[in-house]
Enzyme design. Structure first.
Site, PDB file in Angstrom:
ATOM      1  N   TYR A 194       8.251   3.031  11.782  1.00  0.00           N
ATOM      2  CA  TYR A 194       8.649   1.906  10.915  1.00  0.00           C
ATOM      3  C   TYR A 194       8.191   0.593  11.548  1.00  0.00           C
ATOM      4  O   TYR A 194       8.924  -0.360  11.644  1.00  0.00           O
ATOM      5  CB  TYR A 194      10.164   1.929  10.700  1.00  0.00           C
ATOM      6  N   GLY A 195       6.941   0.599  12.040  1.00  0.00           N
ATOM      7  CA  GLY A 195       6.382  -0.607  12.642  1.00  0.00           C
ATOM      8  C   GLY A 195       5.567  -1.380  11.627  1.00  0.00           C
ATOM      9  O   GLY A 195       5.933  -1.466  10.449  1.00  0.00           O
ATOM     10  N   SER A 220     -18.424 -30.265   6.451  1.00  0.00           N
ATOM     11  CA  SER A 220     -19.319 -31.431   6.406  1.00  0.00           C
ATOM     12  C   SER A 220     -20.771 -31.000   6.580  1.00  0.00           C
ATOM     13  O   SER A 220     -21.056 -29.946   7.161  1.00  0.00           O
ATOM     14  CB  SER A 220     -18.940 -32.416   7.512  1.00  0.00           C
ATOM     15  N   ASP A 235     -13.889   0.647  11.928  1.00  0.00           N
ATOM     16  CA  ASP A 235     -12.648  -0.053  12.276  1.00  0.00           C
ATOM     17  C   ASP A 235     -12.641  -0.411  13.767  1.00  0.00           C
ATOM     18  O   ASP A 235     -12.341  -1.547  14.142  1.00  0.00           O
ATOM     19  CB  ASP A 235     -11.463   0.856  11.936  1.00  0.00           C
ATOM     20  N   HIS A 242      -5.292   5.421  10.016  1.00  0.00           N
ATOM     21  CA  HIS A 242      -6.505   5.180  10.800  1.00  0.00           C
ATOM     22  C   HIS A 242      -6.988   6.567  11.233  1.00  0.00           C
ATOM     23  O   HIS A 242      -6.174   7.437  11.534  1.00  0.00           O
ATOM     24  CB  HIS A 242      -6.157   4.297  12.008  1.00  0.00           C
ATOM     25  N   ASP A 251      -1.518   5.079  17.586  1.00  0.00           N
ATOM     26  CA  ASP A 251      -2.493   6.176  17.625  1.00  0.00           C
ATOM     27  C   ASP A 251      -2.338   7.052  18.862  1.00  0.00           C
ATOM     28  O   ASP A 251      -2.475   8.270  18.789  1.00  0.00           O
ATOM     29  CB  ASP A 251      -3.917   5.601  17.558  1.00  0.00           C
ATOM     30  N   GLY A 294       0.021  -4.846   8.539  1.00  0.00           N
ATOM     31  CA  GLY A 294       1.145  -4.305   7.779  1.00  0.00           C
ATOM     32  C   GLY A 294       1.967  -5.359   7.056  1.00  0.00           C
ATOM     33  O   GLY A 294       2.348  -5.170   5.894  1.00  0.00           O
ATOM     34  N   GLU A 343      -8.148 -24.754  14.664  1.00  0.00           N
ATOM     35  CA  GLU A 343      -8.942 -25.017  13.449  1.00  0.00           C
ATOM     36  C   GLU A 343      -9.606 -23.768  12.888  1.00  0.00           C
ATOM     37  O   GLU A 343     -10.131 -23.790  11.770  1.00  0.00           O
ATOM     38  CB  GLU A 343     -10.028 -26.062  13.741  1.00  0.00           C
TER      39      GLU A 343
HETATM   40  P1  NDP Z   1       3.453   0.041  15.452  1.00  0.00           P
HETATM   41  O1  NDP Z   1       3.365   0.088  16.930  1.00  0.00           O
HETATM   42  O2  NDP Z   1       3.611  -1.278  14.770  1.00  0.00           O
HETATM   43  O3  NDP Z   1       4.667   0.960  14.946  1.00  0.00           O
HETATM   44  C1  NDP Z   1       4.831   2.259  15.409  1.00  0.00           C
HETATM   45  C2  NDP Z   1       6.137   2.839  14.922  1.00  0.00           C
HETATM   46  O4  NDP Z   1       6.231   4.158  15.439  1.00  0.00           O
HETATM   47  C3  NDP Z   1       7.378   2.082  15.410  1.00  0.00           C
HETATM   48  O5  NDP Z   1       8.343   2.038  14.389  1.00  0.00           O
HETATM   49  C4  NDP Z   1       7.846   2.926  16.583  1.00  0.00           C
HETATM   50  O6  NDP Z   1       9.251   2.885  16.816  1.00  0.00           O
HETATM   51  C5  NDP Z   1       7.507   4.313  16.068  1.00  0.00           C
HETATM   52  N1  NDP Z   1       7.422   5.292  17.143  1.00  0.00           N
HETATM   53  C6  NDP Z   1       6.890   5.169  18.391  1.00  0.00           C
HETATM   54  N2  NDP Z   1       7.017   6.309  19.055  1.00  0.00           N
HETATM   55  C7  NDP Z   1       7.653   7.175  18.237  1.00  0.00           C
HETATM   56  C8  NDP Z   1       8.099   8.520  18.358  1.00  0.00           C
HETATM   57  N3  NDP Z   1       7.908   9.198  19.485  1.00  0.00           N
HETATM   58  N4  NDP Z   1       8.704   9.079  17.293  1.00  0.00           N
HETATM   59  C9  NDP Z   1       8.908   8.409  16.175  1.00  0.00           C
HETATM   60  N5  NDP Z   1       8.528   7.125  15.983  1.00  0.00           N
HETATM   61  C10 NDP Z   1       7.917   6.534  17.019  1.00  0.00           C
HETATM   62  O7  NDP Z   1       2.149   0.822  14.890  1.00  0.00           O
HETATM   63  P2  NDP Z   1       1.161   0.353  13.724  1.00  0.00           P
HETATM   64  O8  NDP Z   1       1.909   0.243  12.456  1.00  0.00           O
HETATM   65  O9  NDP Z   1       0.344  -0.795  14.216  1.00  0.00           O
HETATM   66  O10 NDP Z   1       0.158   1.604  13.659  1.00  0.00           O
HETATM   67  C11 NDP Z   1       0.452   2.742  12.883  1.00  0.00           C
HETATM   68  C12 NDP Z   1      -0.865   3.321  12.388  1.00  0.00           C
HETATM   69  O11 NDP Z   1      -1.447   2.406  11.467  1.00  0.00           O
HETATM   70  C13 NDP Z   1      -1.911   3.544  13.475  1.00  0.00           C
HETATM   71  O12 NDP Z   1      -2.630   4.709  13.152  1.00  0.00           O
HETATM   72  C14 NDP Z   1      -2.802   2.311  13.368  1.00  0.00           C
HETATM   73  O13 NDP Z   1      -4.128   2.506  13.847  1.00  0.00           O
HETATM   74  C15 NDP Z   1      -2.790   2.113  11.863  1.00  0.00           C
HETATM   75  N6  NDP Z   1      -3.123   0.770  11.371  1.00  0.00           N
HETATM   76  C16 NDP Z   1      -2.414  -0.312  11.850  1.00  0.00           C
HETATM   77  C17 NDP Z   1      -2.635  -1.578  11.344  1.00  0.00           C
HETATM   78  C18 NDP Z   1      -1.700  -2.713  11.691  1.00  0.00           C
HETATM   79  O14 NDP Z   1      -1.455  -3.540  10.845  1.00  0.00           O
HETATM   80  N7  NDP Z   1      -1.109  -2.786  12.903  1.00  0.00           N
HETATM   81  C19 NDP Z   1      -3.724  -1.816  10.373  1.00  0.00           C
HETATM   82  C20 NDP Z   1      -4.332  -0.609   9.848  1.00  0.00           C
HETATM   83  C21 NDP Z   1      -4.050   0.639  10.385  1.00  0.00           C
HETATM   84  P3  NDP Z   1      10.007   1.522  17.219  1.00  0.00           P
HETATM   85  O15 NDP Z   1      10.101   0.769  15.917  1.00  0.00           O
HETATM   86  O16 NDP Z   1      11.314   1.972  17.741  1.00  0.00           O
HETATM   87  O17 NDP Z   1       9.136   0.846  18.221  1.00  0.00           O
HETATM   88 MG    MG Z   2      -8.662  -1.588   9.939  1.00  0.00          MG
END
Ligand code: NDP
Ligand code: MG
Length: 328
Positions: free
Chosen positions: A23-24, A250, A189, A106, A81, A132, A229
């Site tokens: 839920y990141g 400009s 990417d 990804h 990842d 996100g 900027e």
């Molecule tokens: P984040 O680091 O923002 O979020 C990861 C989430 O996974 C968090 O909620 C984290 O928990 C949870 N997590 C970590 N370890 C575990 C575990 N062992 N079990 C269950 N949940 C766990 O990741 P992103 O959203 O950046 O990336 C997710 C995917 O999206 C990747 O594949 C990335 O390459 C892809 N992606 C990301 C983009 C972005 O905007 N950042 C853009 C396009 C693709 P907690 O909340 O407790 O930390």
């Molecule tokens: Mg991308």
């Protein structure tokens, strides 16, 4: 020419239980947009995650990862990842059965064989082309983030249609759903984030800032003109392309840029781009990153600490604090 869709059959997702694992940045946007599009969503998180409360407060049902994967038909892995292999092996693979689908944002884990899903399971990519938070904000305001979709394993024969339906649930049909492959998404990417979006731009800003400061100019002035900027000109690029940007800057800036630009990004920079691309394609970048993450990311920690100490950060923080409208 790319195949771009502006609609999809969302019925392919109706009646299917979706588990968004994580839920990141991406996970929260996927869970909320899919839920608001009328789909049946639950969130999977590890027991002590601080994000459990946030997801629950937004009206989502939160389960442990294995429980979410067990009850879902469509499992979206929105994890860092480098964490995907372990979570997949421990909590997801045991609950995969024919007819289920895995969704990645990804292609890294699949392309570099960090996970090898069993036959009978659809393996899909739905990769929003942006952060996100923007995926969520655009959806709420009636827009959408363009998305790439691809199919690695098409067990159901409907993999592409399912990926498109998922992308539509994120709001992407409003902006464009582009067909690609796991390989193309992964390689482009990684290349873009290393060469342009983060690696290239950040190094360019720091080198320009250091040059001005070494030449005796005030760091605050160097900060504003080299970093602050940037947003305005990049916004112009995104909205109106290069010709639109030219119309709004400009003539002096335009003339000078035509002379200086090709000197800054000359043959050595282009040569380096080819080298970076070949390390991505031959898997050596992936090998290094997997080894680094297995070792607990020591090089990353060192680079973060060094950058925090960089004069551009020291000078930038108090300047940004005076502009509270920038926060968020
Ligand atoms: P984040 O680091 O923002 O979020 C990861 C989430 O996974 C968090 O909620 C984290 O928990 C949870 N997590 C970590 N370890 C575990 C575990 N062992 N079990 C269950 N949940 C766990 O990741 P992103 O959203 O950046 O990336 C997710 C995917 O999206 C990747 O594949 C990335 O390459 C892809 N992606 C990301 C983009 C972005 O905007 N950042 C853009 C396009 C693709 P907690 O909340 O407790 O930390
Ligand atoms: Mg991308």
């Amino acid at each position: 020419m790319a195949t771009i869709h502006y609609d999809a059959n969302e019925r392919l997702l109706s009646g299917r239980r979706i588990a968004v694992i994580g839920y990141g940045a991406q996970g929260h946007a996927h869970a909320l947009n899919l839920r608001d599009s009328g789909h049946d969503v639950r969130v999977g998180l590890y027991p002590g995650s601080p994000s459990r409360e946030r997801a629950a407060a937004q009206g989502l049902r939160v389960l442990d990862v294995a429980a979410a994967a067990a009850e879902a038909d469509v499992i979206a892995l929105m994890l860092p990842d480098e964490r995907i292999p372990q979570v997949y092996a421990e909590a997801i693979a045991p609950h995969l059965s024919p007819g289920k689908a895995l969704v990645f944002a990804h292609g890294f884990a699949v392309q570099y064989r960090q996970v090898q899903p069993p036959e009978g399971v659809d393996v899909l990519l739905v990769a929003p082309m942006g952060q996100g938070n923007a995926v969520r904000d655009l959806y709420k305001t009636g827009g959408g983030m363009p998305c790439l979709v691809a199919v690695h394993q098409d067990a159901s024969g409907e993999g592409m249609e399912l990926a498109k339906a998922y992308a539509k649930g994120l709001g992407a049909a409003r902006a464009g759903i582009l067909e690609t492959t796991f390989r193309e998404e992964t390689e482009t990417d990684l290349f873009a984030e290393q060469v342009v979006l983060v690696g290239g731009v950040n190094s360019l800003i720091k080198a320009a800032f250091e040059t001005l400061v070494a030449a005796g100019y005030q760091p605050e002035v160097a900060y504003f003109c080299c970093l602050h900027e940037l947003k305005a000109v990049v916004d112009l690029l995104q909205r109106q392309g290069f010709s639109g940007q030219r119309r709004l800057i400009s003539n002096t800036a335009e003339y000078g840029a035509d002379l200086a630009g090709p000197r800054i990004i000359g043959e050595p920079a282009r040569q380096a781009m080819w080298e970076v691309l070949s390390e991505i394609r031959d898997g050596s970048f992936a090998r290094d990153w997997i080894a680094e993450s297995r070792a607990g990311c020591p090089a990353l920690a060192e680079a973060r600490a060094a950058e925090d100490e960089h004069p551009i950060e020291q000078v930038g923080k108090p300047l940004r604090d005076m502009m509270p409208w920038l926060s968020g």
